[in-house]
Design a protein around this motif. Structure first.
Motif, PDB file in Angstrom:
ATOM      1  N   LEU A  11       0.838  -1.203   0.000  1.00  0.00           N
ATOM      2  CA  LEU A  11       0.000   0.000   0.000  1.00  0.00           C
ATOM      3  C   LEU A  11       0.868   1.245   0.000  1.00  0.00           C
ATOM      4  O   LEU A  11       1.750   1.401   0.849  1.00  0.00           O
ATOM      5  N   ALA A  12       0.569   2.152  -0.930  1.00  0.00           N
ATOM      6  CA  ALA A  12       1.288   3.427  -0.999  1.00  0.00           C
ATOM      7  C   ALA A  12       0.619   4.432  -0.072  1.00  0.00           C
ATOM      8  O   ALA A  12      -0.531   4.237   0.357  1.00  0.00           O
ATOM      9  N   PRO A  13       1.265   5.529   0.294  1.00  0.00           N
ATOM     10  CA  PRO A  13       0.649   6.543   1.147  1.00  0.00           C
ATOM     11  C   PRO A  13      -0.638   7.102   0.512  1.00  0.00           C
ATOM     12  O   PRO A  13      -0.742   7.220  -0.719  1.00  0.00           O
ATOM     13  N   ALA A  14      -1.652   7.469   1.374  1.00  0.00           N
ATOM     14  CA  ALA A  14      -2.911   8.053   0.877  1.00  0.00           C
ATOM     15  C   ALA A  14      -2.663   9.453   0.345  1.00  0.00           C
ATOM     16  O   ALA A  14      -1.683  10.103   0.723  1.00  0.00           O
TER      17      ALA A  14
ATOM     18  N   VAL B 112      -2.676  13.376  -0.004  1.00  0.00           N
ATOM     19  CA  VAL B 112      -2.605  14.443   0.995  1.00  0.00           C
ATOM     20  C   VAL B 112      -3.739  15.433   0.729  1.00  0.00           C
ATOM     21  O   VAL B 112      -3.880  15.934  -0.401  1.00  0.00           O
TER      22      VAL B 112
END
Length: 334
Positions: free
Chosen positions: A277-280, A282
């Motif tokens: 999972l990549a960062p959500a 911003v």
């Protein structure tokens, strides 16, 4: 075409000359020096081979070479270093072989030297005896010729003064003539004896010279043959070393043929992956909106953050073993 032989081509019309014999001896000395040079060459080559072999072994054992690689390429690099170590061992073995060949050349050279020395001592003694007898014969001839001249002068004195001197003076002339004839006979006999002795010595020297020439020619034939074979063997040993080295390099090539780029990449991903999972995205958050919508909640207990997750289990394709390295340890999973 008739073969050129030593016994037919190293003579001189001067009885006391050793120019032919000296020419042969000089050639044999040069030949022995050539053998010594090849012997030294083998020893120097052995030093080089041994030093090179040891440096290769040290290089393969001590110098890092792709130590953090994974899976199939790691396996190929291990094979590479193993085979380089074997190449180094091969050069050390070659060095020992070269030293043994140099020792054989030295033994052959010394053996020929000892055998040749026996003939040289015989010829030196014959040359000395011949030259001494030649000198004695020359002196006997000189004395004989002088006695001939003395006798001729005494005869001429008798004929010249036959009617000009007294009876007593004539008796003196005849006495002198008789003395010169007697001295001539003695010197003639001595001269003939010396000539006979010299001729016997000459015949003996000639026979020994022929025997020496034949011996030296045989020895030179053996030397050239041995030298040629030694050089041939040396080149074969070098060729054999190249073939054996190529066989070791072939093992490396075979290992590289089994190297799979896709499997190595898969191995790295499975071994070192950190998540899917990549960062959500911003978004902008209004402070006052958050305050209005906030409900009192109990602060959760902080969870310690680990810089690395637990040791993952390397995975592999069901039908292929993976060759991996985790923190310095090599693992093979089946």
């Amino acid at each position: 075409m008739r073969e050129a032989r030593f016994r037919d081509n190293f003579w001189s019309t001067d009885l006391t000359s050793t120019v032919g014999y000296d020419s042969i001896i000089q050639h044999l000395n040069d030949s022995r020096k050539n053998c010594k040079e090849f012997e030294d060459f083998l020893k120097e080559r052995a030093i080089i081979e041994e030093k090179y072999g040891k440096e290769l072994i040290n290089l393969s054992k001590k110098k890092p070479c792709g130590q953090t690689e994974l899976n199939t390429l790691k396996r190929s690099l291990d094979v590479f270093k193993q085979q380089i170590d074997k190449v180094g061992q091969g050069h050390i073995q070659l060095a020992q072989t070269l030293r043994e060949e140099a020792k054989k050349m030295e033994d052959f050279r010394e053996k020929q030297k000892l055998n040749r020395k026996k003939i040289e001592l015989i010829m030196e003694a014959i040359h000395k005896n011949r030259n001494l007898q030649y000198k004695k014969t020359t002196e006997a001839k000189r004395l004989y010729e002088q006695r001939c001249r003395d006798k001729d002068e005494a005869e001429q004195a008798v004929h010249r003064n036959a009617n000009l001197v007294t009876q007593k003076q004539q008796e003196k002339l005849f006495l002198k003539l008789a003395q010169t004839k007697s001295a001539l006979e003695d010197s003639d006999r001595s001269y003939q004896q010396n000539v006979t002795t010299l001729e016997k010595i000459r015949e003996e020297w000639q026979k020994e010279h022929i025997k020496a020439c034949e011996f030296f020619e045989t020895q030179e034939y053996e030397r050239i043959n041995y030298f040629r074979n030694a050089l041939w063997l040396h080149v074969n040993q070098l060729s054999q070393g190249c073939v054996q080295n190529d066989e070791k390099y072939e093992e490396i090539r075979k290992s590289l043929e089994m190297c799979s780029i896709e499997k190595d990449i898969d191995c790295f991903v499975n071994l070192r992956k950190t998540g899917t999972l990549a960062p959500a995205p911003v978004v902008y958050e209004n402070y006052y909106d958050i305050q209005r919508n906030a409900t009192p909640v109990r602060s959760p207990v902080p969870v310690p953050i680990s810089r690395r997750g637990p040791l993952p289990t390397p995975t592999s394709v069901p039908d292929e073993a993976d060759y991996t390295t985790v923190d310095g340890y090599s693992l093979i999973h089946h």
